[in-house]
Design a protein around this motif. Structure first.
Motif, short mmCIF file in Angstrom:
data_model
loop_
_atom_site.label_atom_id
_atom_site.label_comp_id
_atom_site.label_asym_id
_atom_site.label_seq_id
_atom_site.Cartn_x
_atom_site.Cartn_y
_atom_site.Cartn_z
N THR A 198 5.82 -1.26 10.25
CA THR A 198 5.26 0.08 10.48
C THR A 198 3.86 -0.01 11.08
O THR A 198 3.32 1.02 11.51
CB THR A 198 5.17 0.89 9.17
N GLY A 229 0.83 -1.21 0.00
CA GLY A 229 0.00 0.00 0.00
C GLY A 229 0.86 1.26 0.00
O GLY A 229 1.95 1.28 -0.58
N ASN A 230 0.39 2.31 0.67
CA ASN A 230 1.10 3.60 0.70
C ASN A 230 2.56 3.44 1.12
O ASN A 230 3.46 3.98 0.48
CB ASN A 230 0.42 4.56 1.69
N ALA A 231 2.79 2.73 2.22
CA ALA A 231 4.16 2.54 2.71
C ALA A 231 4.84 1.37 2.00
O ALA A 231 6.06 1.40 1.78
CB ALA A 231 4.15 2.33 4.22
N GLN A 252 -2.18 -2.59 6.67
CA GLN A 252 -3.01 -1.73 7.50
C GLN A 252 -3.25 -2.44 8.84
O GLN A 252 -3.87 -3.51 8.86
CB GLN A 252 -4.32 -1.42 6.77
N GLY A 253 -2.74 -1.88 9.93
CA GLY A 253 -2.79 -2.57 11.21
C GLY A 253 -3.87 -2.08 12.16
O GLY A 253 -4.49 -2.86 12.88
N GLU A 254 -4.13 -0.77 12.14
CA GLU A 254 -4.98 -0.19 13.19
C GLU A 254 -6.43 -0.67 13.09
O GLU A 254 -7.13 -0.70 14.10
CB GLU A 254 -4.91 1.34 13.14
N LYS A 276 -3.69 -8.03 -7.45
CA LYS A 276 -2.22 -7.91 -7.36
C LYS A 276 -1.53 -9.28 -7.38
O LYS A 276 -0.32 -9.35 -7.62
CB LYS A 276 -1.84 -7.18 -6.06
N ALA A 285 0.66 -9.82 -1.13
CA ALA A 285 -0.38 -8.84 -1.44
C ALA A 285 -1.72 -9.42 -1.02
O ALA A 285 -1.91 -10.64 -0.99
CB ALA A 285 -0.39 -8.49 -2.92
N HIS A 286 -2.64 -8.55 -0.70
CA HIS A 286 -3.97 -8.96 -0.25
C HIS A 286 -4.98 -8.88 -1.39
O HIS A 286 -5.78 -9.79 -1.61
CB HIS A 286 -4.38 -8.06 0.92
N ALA A 287 -4.93 -7.80 -2.16
CA ALA A 287 -5.93 -7.57 -3.22
C ALA A 287 -5.78 -8.61 -4.33
O ALA A 287 -4.67 -8.83 -4.83
CB ALA A 287 -5.74 -6.17 -3.80
N LEU A 305 7.81 7.55 10.72
CA LEU A 305 8.28 8.92 10.94
C LEU A 305 7.63 9.52 12.17
O LEU A 305 8.26 10.21 12.95
CB LEU A 305 7.97 9.81 9.72
N ASP A 306 6.29 9.26 12.33
CA ASP A 306 5.59 9.78 13.49
C ASP A 306 4.31 8.98 13.68
O ASP A 306 3.40 9.10 12.85
CB ASP A 306 5.25 11.26 13.30
N PRO A 307 4.22 8.14 14.74
CA PRO A 307 5.22 7.91 15.76
C PRO A 307 6.47 7.24 15.19
O PRO A 307 6.38 6.48 14.23
CB PRO A 307 4.52 6.98 16.75
N1 LIG Z 1 4.47 5.67 12.21
C1 LIG Z 1 4.33 6.22 11.03
O1 LIG Z 1 4.96 7.25 10.76
C2 LIG Z 1 3.43 5.62 9.98
C3 LIG Z 1 3.25 6.29 8.78
C4 LIG Z 1 2.45 5.69 7.79
C5 LIG Z 1 1.83 4.48 8.04
N2 LIG Z 1 1.99 3.86 9.25
C6 LIG Z 1 1.33 2.59 9.51
O2 LIG Z 1 1.80 1.62 8.57
C7 LIG Z 1 0.74 0.71 8.21
C8 LIG Z 1 0.61 0.71 6.68
O3 LIG Z 1 0.23 2.01 6.27
P1 LIG Z 1 -0.23 2.31 4.76
O4 LIG Z 1 -0.53 3.74 4.69
O5 LIG Z 1 0.74 1.69 3.82
O6 LIG Z 1 -1.58 1.49 4.73
P2 LIG Z 1 -2.58 1.21 3.51
O7 LIG Z 1 -1.99 1.70 2.24
O8 LIG Z 1 -3.92 1.71 3.90
O9 LIG Z 1 -2.68 -0.37 3.55
C9 LIG Z 1 -1.55 -1.20 3.43
C10 LIG Z 1 -1.95 -2.54 2.89
O10 LIG Z 1 -2.75 -3.25 3.82
C11 LIG Z 1 -3.38 -4.29 3.10
N3 LIG Z 1 -4.72 -4.52 3.64
C12 LIG Z 1 -5.70 -3.62 3.79
N4 LIG Z 1 -6.78 -4.24 4.34
C13 LIG Z 1 -6.43 -5.53 4.53
C14 LIG Z 1 -7.10 -6.66 5.07
N5 LIG Z 1 -8.36 -6.59 5.51
N6 LIG Z 1 -6.43 -7.83 5.13
C15 LIG Z 1 -5.16 -7.91 4.69
N7 LIG Z 1 -4.48 -6.87 4.17
C16 LIG Z 1 -5.11 -5.69 4.11
C17 LIG Z 1 -3.49 -3.85 1.65
O11 LIG Z 1 -2.72 -4.76 0.89
P3 LIG Z 1 -2.96 -4.96 -0.68
O12 LIG Z 1 -2.67 -3.63 -1.31
O13 LIG Z 1 -2.03 -6.02 -1.06
O14 LIG Z 1 -4.39 -5.31 -0.86
C18 LIG Z 1 -2.85 -2.47 1.66
O15 LIG Z 1 -2.07 -2.18 0.53
C19 LIG Z 1 -0.51 1.23 8.93
O16 LIG Z 1 -0.76 0.43 10.07
C20 LIG Z 1 -0.17 2.66 9.30
O17 LIG Z 1 -0.82 3.11 10.48
C21 LIG Z 1 2.80 4.39 10.21
#
Ligand SMILES: NC(=O)c1ccc[n+]([C@@H]2O[C@H](COP(=O)([O-])OP(=O)(O)OC[C@H]3O[C@@H](n4cnc5c(N)ncnc54)[C@H](OP(=O)(O)O)[C@@H]3O)[C@@H](O)[C@H]2O)c1
Length: 364
Positions: free
Chosen positions: A112, A20-22, A87-89, A48, A43-45, A147-149
């Motif tokens: 992350t 995803g984004n990260a 996506q963890g939260e 992909k 990958a989940h989707a 980056l934050d947290p």
């Molecule tokens: N501390 C920091 O600075 C910081 C900054 C950014 C993000 N984060 C954390 O890093 C994590 C990833 O962030 P992101 O922005 O990359 O998230 P995202 O783009 O929303 O999601 C990441 C990936 O999660 C997978 N996903 C979504 N729903 C799912 C499900 N139900 N089952 C399995 N996989 C699923 C998807 O995989 P597919 O694309 O393969 O479907 C998606 O590409 C998050 O928990 C976010 O809070 C932390």
């Protein structure tokens, strides 16, 4: 100075989990890193699955590594580390289970997801214990950052505090305009952007700010030899003066267009360590709120002590955008940690357990 920059004797073999984004910039960083080798992608989707990693992250040359959703096959690969960015939260239990599965299979993990993992000593035991047990079973190590947290609120203020004779307080404020952050589904909803000010945004439910940023506050306090007695949450939202478009979606007039919050770690009733955010969707929202000089986006780090320091950090991506930089920096922070995490003792580690490391220097 001890650093992990001495080149390792062999490449570390890495599985990227999440695109995803990260995950996309992480994939690019792994493929380009001189000391890392991409061996698997989760990958989940469905669309992909079976596609080359290069195609999923915008690189031209195929890697020969195809995305799969077969976790057993991935964890059966000969790999040193899993880079986990799902996506963890919104799926806490599943994330703990997946991290535990990778760790128990003997894979080190950089991560992350689930930002409260940045400082495991302050986590609830019920969430930490399965991960501890998995590390013990697999002889593996887990490191979580971003980056934050993460970076802006742990190694940066601590690096500044290295040059204080004494420290009185530390305050780190993220001041990022989120209007170019393409994350309406999670951050947009979580912060309540574009919703009425009465919307019960998940971020403002009691304990949520402490859940996200408490680790950062406790990490810094522990590094300074302090014991935080209480965590205090504050937040404020401001409405859009008119309707406008952002990457977070359409922000209708009167709906939320600015969020300010902070988590104070109190000692003797006074803030000792504070993690704060000011996230506007337009520069004119909240003129009385703090801003970086020149209305730039980034981080202000204030270390009060003897001497005191104020630093402003402005992340800029390849195209000048701070949100692009923020997400790339999040990925890079943990990808660059992979060699140090592979060399660390088994268990849940924090930046306080790792040596200094950087991104690789470009060949010159
Ligand atoms: N501390 C920091 O600075 C910081 C900054 C950014 C993000 N984060 C954390 O890093 C994590 C990833 O962030 P992101 O922005 O990359 O998230 P995202 O783009 O929303 O999601 C990441 C990936 O999660 C997978 N996903 C979504 N729903 C799912 C499900 N139900 N089952 C399995 N996989 C699923 C998807 O995989 P597919 O694309 O393969 O479907 C998606 O590409 C998050 O928990 C976010 O809070 C932390």
């Amino acid at each position: 100075m001890t650093t992990s920059q001495a080149r390792p004797s062999r490449s570390r073999r890495v599985i990227q989990w999440g695109t995803g984004n990260a995950g996309r910039p992480a994939l690019r960083a792994i493929v380009r890193h001189p000391d890392l080798e991409l061996v698997g992608v989760h990958a989940h989707a469905p669309e992909k699955i079976g596609r080359d990693a290069a195609e999923l992250c915008g690189l031209d040359a195929p890697t020969g590594v195809l995305a799969t959703d077969d976790v057993d096959a991935l964890l059966g690969l000969d790999a040193d580390c899993v880079s986990y960015m799902v996506q963890g939260e919104t799926r806490i239990r599943e994330t703990i289970d997946e991290l535990s599965r990778a760790l128990a299979a003997g894979k080190n993990v950089v991560n992350t997801s689930l930002v409260f993992l940045v400082y495991p000593p302050s986590m609830p035991a019920a969430l930490r214990e399965p991960l501890d047990a998995a590390c013990a079973e697999g002889g593996s190590t887990l490191f979580t950052s971003g980056l934050d947290p993460g970076w802006s609120g742990d190694v940066l203020p601590l690096a500044v505090a290295c040059a204080c004779e004494t420290v009185d307080s530390i305050r780190v404020t993220e001041m990022m305009d989120y209007s170019t952050y393409e994350d309406p589904g999670f951050t947009g909803l979580f912060f309540g952007y574009g919703r009425p000010l009465s919307f019960e945004a998940p971020l403002f439910s009691p304990g949520a700010i402490a859940g996200g940023w408490g680790g950062m506050v406790h990490l810094v306090a522990d590094a300074l030899g302090w014991h935080v007695e209480e965590l205090r949450e504050e937040h404020e939202r401001l409405p859009a003066p008119e309707t406008f478009e952002t990457a977070m979606g359409t922000i209708e007039r009167g709906t939320c267009a600015g969020v300010r919050f902070e988590l104070q770690g109190l000692i003797g009733g006074e803030p000792a360590v504070t993690a704060a955010h000011v996230n506007r969707l337009r520069a004119d929202i909240g003129p009385d709120w703090p801003s970086l000089s020149g209305e730039r986006s980034g981080y202000r780090i204030e270390v009060e002590g003897s001497p005191s320091y104020t630093c402003e950090i402005e992340p800029r991506g390849e195209h000048g955008d701070h949100n692009e930089a923020g997400i790339l920096g999040t990925a890079a922070r943990v990808i660059n940690a992979i060699p140090a995490v592979c060399d660390a003792a088994p268990g849940l580690v924090t930046p306080l357990d790792l040596p200094i490391f950087t991104g690789p220097g470009r060949p010159r």
